[in-house]
Design an enzyme around this catalytic site. Structure first.
Site, PDB file in Angstrom:
ATOM      1  N   TRP A  60      15.826  33.278  21.037  1.00  9.39           N
ATOM      2  CA  TRP A  60      15.806  32.188  20.056  1.00  9.39           C
ATOM      3  C   TRP A  60      14.383  31.778  19.725  1.00  9.39           C
ATOM      4  CZ3 TRP A  60      20.012  32.652  17.758  1.00  9.39           C
ATOM      5  CH2 TRP A  60      21.235  32.761  18.416  1.00  9.39           C
ATOM      6  N   ASP A  90      14.068  23.159  20.924  1.00  8.75           N
ATOM      7  CA  ASP A  90      15.419  23.618  20.586  1.00  8.75           C
ATOM      8  C   ASP A  90      16.279  23.371  21.826  1.00  8.75           C
ATOM      9  OD1 ASP A  90      17.752  24.971  20.080  1.00  8.75           O
ATOM     10  OD2 ASP A  90      16.812  26.911  19.646  1.00  8.75           O
ATOM     11  N   LYS A 145      27.517  23.907  21.033  1.00  6.67           N
ATOM     12  CA  LYS A 145      27.493  24.204  22.472  1.00  6.67           C
ATOM     13  C   LYS A 145      27.980  22.987  23.271  1.00  6.67           C
ATOM     14  CE  LYS A 145      25.485  28.123  21.376  1.00  6.67           C
ATOM     15  NZ  LYS A 145      24.088  28.419  21.121  1.00  6.67           N
TER      16      LYS A 145
HETATM   17  C1  LIG Z   1      23.285  29.078  19.974  1.00  8.71           C
HETATM   18  C2  LIG Z   1      21.832  28.811  19.859  1.00  8.71           C
HETATM   19  C3  LIG Z   1      21.164  28.932  18.621  1.00  8.71           C
HETATM   20  C4  LIG Z   1      21.835  29.416  17.359  1.00  8.71           C
HETATM   21  O1  LIG Z   1      22.699  28.504  16.830  1.00  8.71           O
HETATM   22  P1  LIG Z   1      23.303  28.694  15.343  1.00  8.71           P
HETATM   23  O2  LIG Z   1      23.920  27.367  15.078  1.00  8.71           O
HETATM   24  O3  LIG Z   1      24.267  29.818  15.420  1.00  8.71           O
HETATM   25  O4  LIG Z   1      22.191  28.993  14.423  1.00  8.71           O
HETATM   26  C5  LIG Z   1      19.817  28.615  18.589  1.00  8.71           C
HETATM   27  N1  LIG Z   1      19.161  28.200  19.685  1.00  8.71           N
HETATM   28  C6  LIG Z   1      19.780  28.079  20.883  1.00  8.71           C
HETATM   29  C7  LIG Z   1      19.013  27.617  22.085  1.00  8.71           C
HETATM   30  C8  LIG Z   1      21.131  28.393  21.012  1.00  8.71           C
HETATM   31  O5  LIG Z   1      21.749  28.283  22.191  1.00  8.71           O
END
Ligand SMILES: *Cc1c(COP(=O)(O)O)cnc(C)c1O
Length: 362
Positions: free
Chosen positions: A104, A174, A198
């Protein structure tokens, strides 16, 4: 009704009570004779929902007054574009710095390079992102517009246990796979974002928490619907938002408050993760794939010394109602994602299955 323990990384398990409440009020929201997904984003009822979301987030995460809460289209990866579009122009050098702790962060760094210069301060790619690398903050260029990190690395099962002190350079995190799973001091961050799917609700929206003074640097070409200032000024309603996602998040947040809040949740999460890590460490059959010092409490990654048995492991687990334990292809092995909504009983069932599988196959 059949319900499995869902160890999927995302979209992930949500609290059963939340979905039951959504189901119960789905056809007739607050006696309107209409569903919550059939009412205007400008209605009084939706205004109550979004304000409740703000209030619960502020309380649960301890968000100070000088931060704005935004609900932004497009999920977490859209923020890989929105963050540089809004922030990379903070300093004339147009530089963003990154610590690469997984896919990511790598993606975010590449995306930022479209709008300026990406500088990678440190990386753990040499050992397939199985640890959080050492970094020298002395190398952080004070002319960096921000430093971006991924606080919890969903694929690799690592997390930052403490955060870098970046001084004048805003820290951007993030937190998609761990927001509201642990206590934070929001003041350490210039900006936090998290895709909802999540730990917070359904997919497709991201929560953004941004310090107010960072709202004024958007590049002129920034699309209106990615401009944080537009979101801040219009309470995230410049156009029709994903009302259902915000509604569901408000129920998840109320559930979290009813559970006792983030501090209690953090304790439970640590205890849940310890159950599984102990089972891995006490066995000669399984091994953890992340360095013990940097292990995540949300995504437990492990493998079998005899990897030929992995397929059988995942299949038999599924037959025992332990769903989606296959690891990400970038790591292999198995992964148990145990977000806030995963009850301790799910972790206990997994540990029991692991020991039973080892007895039969080891
Ligand atoms: C799942 C995840 C993403 C991607 O999320 P999307 O909503 O599919 O773009 C980005 N960063 C982290 C840390 C993630 O766990």
């Amino acid at each position: 009704m059949k319900r499995v323990f869902n160890f999927g990384a995302g979209p992930a398990m949500l609290p059963l009570e939340v979905m039951q409440q959504a189901q119960a009020e789905f056809l007739n929201y607050q006696n309107l004779g209409a569903s919550v997904i059939e009412i205007s984003h400008r209605s009084g009822e939706f205004d109550d929902i979004i304000k409740r979301c703000d209030a619960l987030l502020t309380e649960l995460a301890g968000i100070p007054d000088n931060y704005k809460i935004l609900y932004v289209h497009g999920g977490a990866q859209m923020q890989f574009s929105a963050v540089p579009l809004n922030l990379i122009n903070r300093k004339a050098a147009n530089k963003a710095s990154f610590v690469l702790t997984g896919n990511w962060a790598v993606k975010a760094s590449k995306e930022a390079a479209r709008y300026g210069m990406s500088i990678n301060l440190a990386s753990s790619e040499n050992r397939n992102f199985s640890y959080i690398p050492d970094y020298d903050l002395g190398l952080l260029d004070p002319d960096s517009s921000y430093l971006h990190i991924t606080s919890n690395n969903t694929l690799f099962g690592t997390r930052w246990h403490s955060f870098p002190e970046t001084g004048e350079v805003p820290l951007v995190a993030d937190m998609t796979s761990e927001f509201l799973s642990r206590k934070l001091d929001i003041n350490q961050f210039g900006l936090i974002f998290a895709g909802l799917q999540k730990n917070l609700g359904p997919a497709g929206l991201a929560l953004v928490i941004i310090r107010e003074d960072l709202l004024e640097y958007a590049l002129p070409a920034t699309p209106g619907l990615l401009n944080y200032q537009v979101y801040a000024e219009q309470h995230s309603l410049a156009n029709t938002t994903n009302t259902f996602a915000i509604y569901l998040m408000s129920l998840v947040l109320q559930w979290l408050k009813d559970q006792g809040g983030v501090a209690l949740m953090e304790k439970q999460n640590e205890a849940k993760a310890k159950l599984i890590y102990d089972a891995i460490d006490d066995s000669d059959f399984y091994y953890g794939t992340a360095d013990a010092a940097h292990r995540s409490a949300m995504n437990v990654t492990f493998n079998l010394h005899n990897e030929d048995l992995l397929g059988e492991f995942v299949e038999q687990a599924e037959a025992a109602d332990l769903y989606a334990l296959k690891g990400h292809r970038a790591v292999g092995g198995a992964r148990a994602s145990i977000y806030n909504a995963m009850p301790r009983a799910g972790c206990e069932a997994l540990v029991e299955f692991m020991s039973d599988f080892e007895r039969r196959m080891g």
